[in-house]
Write a protein that holds these residues in place. Structure first.
Motif, short mmCIF file in Angstrom:
data_model
loop_
_atom_site.label_atom_id
_atom_site.label_comp_id
_atom_site.label_asym_id
_atom_site.label_seq_id
_atom_site.Cartn_x
_atom_site.Cartn_y
_atom_site.Cartn_z
N PHE A 39 0.82 -1.21 0.00
CA PHE A 39 0.00 0.00 0.00
C PHE A 39 0.86 1.27 0.00
O PHE A 39 0.36 2.35 0.32
CB PHE A 39 -0.91 0.01 1.23
N SER A 40 2.12 1.18 -0.35
CA SER A 40 3.01 2.34 -0.21
C SER A 40 2.56 3.54 -1.05
O SER A 40 2.87 4.68 -0.70
CB SER A 40 4.45 1.96 -0.54
N THR A 41 1.84 3.33 -2.13
CA THR A 41 1.37 4.46 -2.95
C THR A 41 -0.13 4.70 -2.79
O THR A 41 -0.65 5.66 -3.33
CB THR A 41 1.68 4.24 -4.43
N CYS A 42 -0.81 3.84 -2.05
CA CYS A 42 -2.27 3.93 -1.90
C CYS A 42 -2.62 4.90 -0.76
O CYS A 42 -2.19 4.70 0.38
CB CYS A 42 -2.85 2.55 -1.60
N THR A 43 -3.39 5.93 -1.08
CA THR A 43 -3.75 6.92 -0.06
C THR A 43 -5.23 6.90 0.30
O THR A 43 -5.66 7.62 1.20
CB THR A 43 -3.39 8.34 -0.54
#
Length: 92
Positions: A39-43
């Motif tokens: 989820f490092s790019t999921c906001t």
């Protein structure tokens, strides 16, 4: 056990959930059942996205696998905490 790493989209909502569900179902139907969702790019995640992940988690567990989560953005982590899914998923 082989674990497949899947990068989550920036926004994981109803628009992305269908394609995601199909992709993981294809993996599961081909015998893969352990996934690490990055989820490092999921906001942002909505209830549909959450439901898809829970549904696929159940299918993976039935087949002896699991879904783990990593690098949750604070907004996404808050949703998992509010729904108490932090008690279900291993977050690394």
């Amino acid at each position: 056990m082989k674990e497949i790493i899947i990068e989550m989209p920036v926004i994981f909502s109803v628009d992305e959930a269908g394609a995601f569900r199909e992709m993981l179902r294809d993996y599961i139907n081909s015998g893969e059942n352990s996934f690490l969702l990055d989820f490092s790019t999921c906001t942002f995640i909505d209830s549909t996205g959450l439901g898809v992940i829970v549904s696929l988690y159940k299918k993976c567990v039935e087949n002896g696998g699991t879904i783990r989560l990593r690098s949750l953005h604070p907004n996404v982590l808050k949703i998992f905490e509010l729904t108490r899914l932090t008690n279900v998923f291993e977050i690394v």
